[in-house]
Design an enzyme around this catalytic site. Structure first.
Site, PDB file in Angstrom:
ATOM      1  N   LYS A 152      -5.986 -16.950  37.221  1.00 34.28           N
ATOM      2  CA  LYS A 152      -5.961 -15.556  37.698  1.00 34.28           C
ATOM      3  C   LYS A 152      -7.178 -14.865  37.099  1.00 34.28           C
ATOM      4  O   LYS A 152      -7.670 -15.265  36.051  1.00 34.28           O
ATOM      5  CB  LYS A 152      -4.685 -14.854  37.197  1.00 34.28           C
ATOM      6  CG  LYS A 152      -4.326 -13.619  37.981  1.00 34.28           C
ATOM      7  CD  LYS A 152      -3.397 -13.969  39.116  1.00 34.28           C
ATOM      8  CE  LYS A 152      -3.105 -12.792  40.001  1.00 34.28           C
ATOM      9  NZ  LYS A 152      -2.065 -13.160  40.984  1.00 34.28           N
TER      10      LYS A 152
ATOM     11  N   GLY B 265      -7.702 -13.158  46.842  1.00 32.60           N
ATOM     12  CA  GLY B 265      -7.416 -11.743  46.637  1.00 32.60           C
ATOM     13  C   GLY B 265      -6.134 -11.510  45.855  1.00 32.60           C
ATOM     14  O   GLY B 265      -5.365 -12.427  45.581  1.00 32.60           O
ATOM     15  N   ASP B 266      -5.930 -10.273  45.482  1.00 33.66           N
ATOM     16  CA  ASP B 266      -4.696  -9.811  44.847  1.00 33.66           C
ATOM     17  C   ASP B 266      -4.776  -8.282  44.974  1.00 33.66           C
ATOM     18  O   ASP B 266      -5.513  -7.784  45.840  1.00 33.66           O
ATOM     19  CB  ASP B 266      -4.640 -10.285  43.379  1.00 33.66           C
ATOM     20  CG  ASP B 266      -3.235 -10.196  42.785  1.00 33.66           C
ATOM     21  OD1 ASP B 266      -2.420 -11.084  43.050  1.00 33.66           O
ATOM     22  OD2 ASP B 266      -2.945  -9.219  42.058  1.00 33.66           O
TER      23      ASP B 266
ATOM     24  N   SER C 170      -3.247 -20.366  51.092  1.00 29.79           N
ATOM     25  CA  SER C 170      -4.590 -20.542  50.509  1.00 29.79           C
ATOM     26  C   SER C 170      -4.887 -22.023  50.325  1.00 29.79           C
ATOM     27  O   SER C 170      -6.015 -22.468  50.569  1.00 29.79           O
ATOM     28  CB  SER C 170      -4.686 -19.847  49.147  1.00 29.79           C
ATOM     29  OG  SER C 170      -5.033 -18.489  49.303  1.00 29.79           O
TER      30      SER C 170
END
Ligand code: GLU
Length: 444
Positions: A126, A165-166, A376
């Site tokens: 992350k 993305g996030d 993903s």
């Protein structure tokens, strides 16, 4: 001291001032307690827990950028490469003022087990920055993304680490990040997922987290003789996850009556008009309060949370810790039968306990929001093969993956006599896969 207590002490000592990370480790270790009981001596000997709570690599870097007035800003960027037992590090980039090492360690640790549940070949990572995209111009966002990637590109690659993305990182940001990566490396490759369909994206990636959440919720409801058809659903958030969770819930015959942002929530008893939400959030990048201008029969509740609205199913899709004990009490009092997390850890520990004690079906995000990262992984495989699969094909595979996650979670809870405790089931199922693979790869 038990082995778990020893490891928790160690995590606190080695990561001072990181309460979110400490809590995430505690929650996972507590949830897998039955497995640890059965294997304590063996795991102690190979220092398994000490290894699993230590990120393999963690990077932080300076991100200088210039705003439209010509002023210089310095943000801090990060990438936490937590665990690569199952594949290249995989997980999103979050641009939000709340981002710090603690939040990202927590998210990267969680991601490792979530990714394991998908059955795909992806490790856990992350990253992100304490940059707030709210109110920034396109040029400012582009300047930030280019500066961020000018450092990050050294540490990522299609077989090494594949960001996506996030919160705060959507299609626009992914485009700028990809463009800068290509310019710096001279490689047109699948190092980032969530790309536009014009340069290597996958169908269904945009919808995947929300759709996957609803597919898994429906599996859970069906197993208990219920269904989304005819159900009233409350959703929090109005980003990618919330919008597509609502879209799929409508397609399955439910009526979604709320959406929200950090300022307040919309209650539309006739059913949320998603084209209005998409226009506000995806096109105009405005606040959700605008909704009532387009739909005057709806209500806007400033500074409030949507959990006060009666519903059958609640889907928290905004951010961590958005659903606390007092909210859980309101939901239970209103007759809610199921809660499934679209965001990462939106429900506080005491709220989860309250749901479980009151017979509410509760599915943790680790399982229920895994659809995004699963697609993903499908995007990565399409990039490697240089093919584009159809929407229907990817959507059908997403549905299979979510069904498989449901079966794994249910079975893992039953294996350890915790039937119905899906927090336990999700953690055990993810942990088992990571641990088996780590052991096969030796002491690394
Ligand atoms: N940010 C999403 C997650 O947390 C997606 C990550 C990805 O697609 O790599 O799972």
């Amino acid at each position: 001291m038990t082995y778990v207590e020893e490891v928790l002490e160690r995590v606190k000592r080695n990561n001072p001032g990181e309460p979110e990370f400490h809590l995430a480790v505690k929650e996972v270790l507590q949830a897998i307690e039955p497995v640890l009981k059965a294997h304590e001596a063996e795991y102690r000997k190979i220092r398994l827990l000490e290894r699993i709570v230590e990120p393999e690599r963690s990077i932080s870097f300076r991100v200088p950028w210039v705003d439209d007035k010509g002023d210089l800003h310095i943000n801090r960027g990060y990438r936490i490469q937590f665990n690569s037992a199952l594949g290249p590090y995989k997980g999103g980039l979050r641009f939000h003022p709340s981002v710090n090492r603690s939040i990202l360690n927590f998210l990267a640790f969680e991601q490792t087990f979530k990714n394991a549940l998908t059955g795909q070949s992806i490790g856990g990572g992350k990253g992100g920055a304490n940059f707030d995209p709210k109110g920034k111009s396109d040029r400012e966002v582009m300047a930030f993304c280019q500066s961020f990637m000018s450092e990050l590109f050294k540490y990522i690659g299609p077989n090494e680490d594949v960001p996506a993305g996030d919160i705060g990182v959507g299609g626009r940001e992914i485009g700028y990040l990809f463009g800068q990566y290509k310019r710096l490396t001279n490689q047109y490759e699948g190092t980032i997922t969530g790309k536009s369909m014009r340069f290597g994206g996958s169908f269904v990636r945009t919808e995947a987290t929300g759709y996957g959440l609803v597919y898994l919720t429906e599996e859970m409801l069906n197993a208990h003789g219920r269904s989304l058809a005819g159900a009233t659903v409350t959703v929090s958030g109005s980003g990618n996850v919330a919008i597509y969770a609502a879209e799929k819930a409508f397609q399955m015959g439910a009526r979604v009556v709320t959406v929200s942002d950090s300022d307040g929530f919309i209650y539309d008893p006739d059913g949320i008009k998603l084209e209005v939400v998409k226009d506000i959030k995806e096109v105009r990048r405005a606040r959700i309060s605008e909704y009532v201008k387009a739909v005057p029969t709806a209500q806007y509740h400033e500074g409030k949370k949507s959990w006060e609205i009666k519903c059958d199913v609640a889907l928290p899709c905004a951010i961590q810790n958005e659903l606390a004990l007092e909210d859980a009490k309101k939901l239970v009092a209103g007759g809610c039968i199921a809660v499934a997390e679209g965001a990462n850890m939106p429900t506080t520990e005491d709220a989860i306990k309250y749901f479980q004690q009151n017979g509410v079906l509760f599915m943790p995000g680790k399982a229920s929001n895994a659809g995004g990262v699963a697609v993903s992984a499908l995007e990565m495989s399409q990039n490697s093969m240089r093919i584009v699969r159809t929407f229907e094909d990817v959507d059908a595979q997403l549905r299979e993956i979510m069904k498989d996650i449901w079966l794994q979670v249910k079975a893992a809870a039953e294996d350890y006599e915790r039937a119905g405790d899906y927090v336990c089931g999700a953690n055990i199922a993810g942990f088992r896969r990571v641990v088996k693979t780590m052991r096969e790869q030796g002491y690394v």
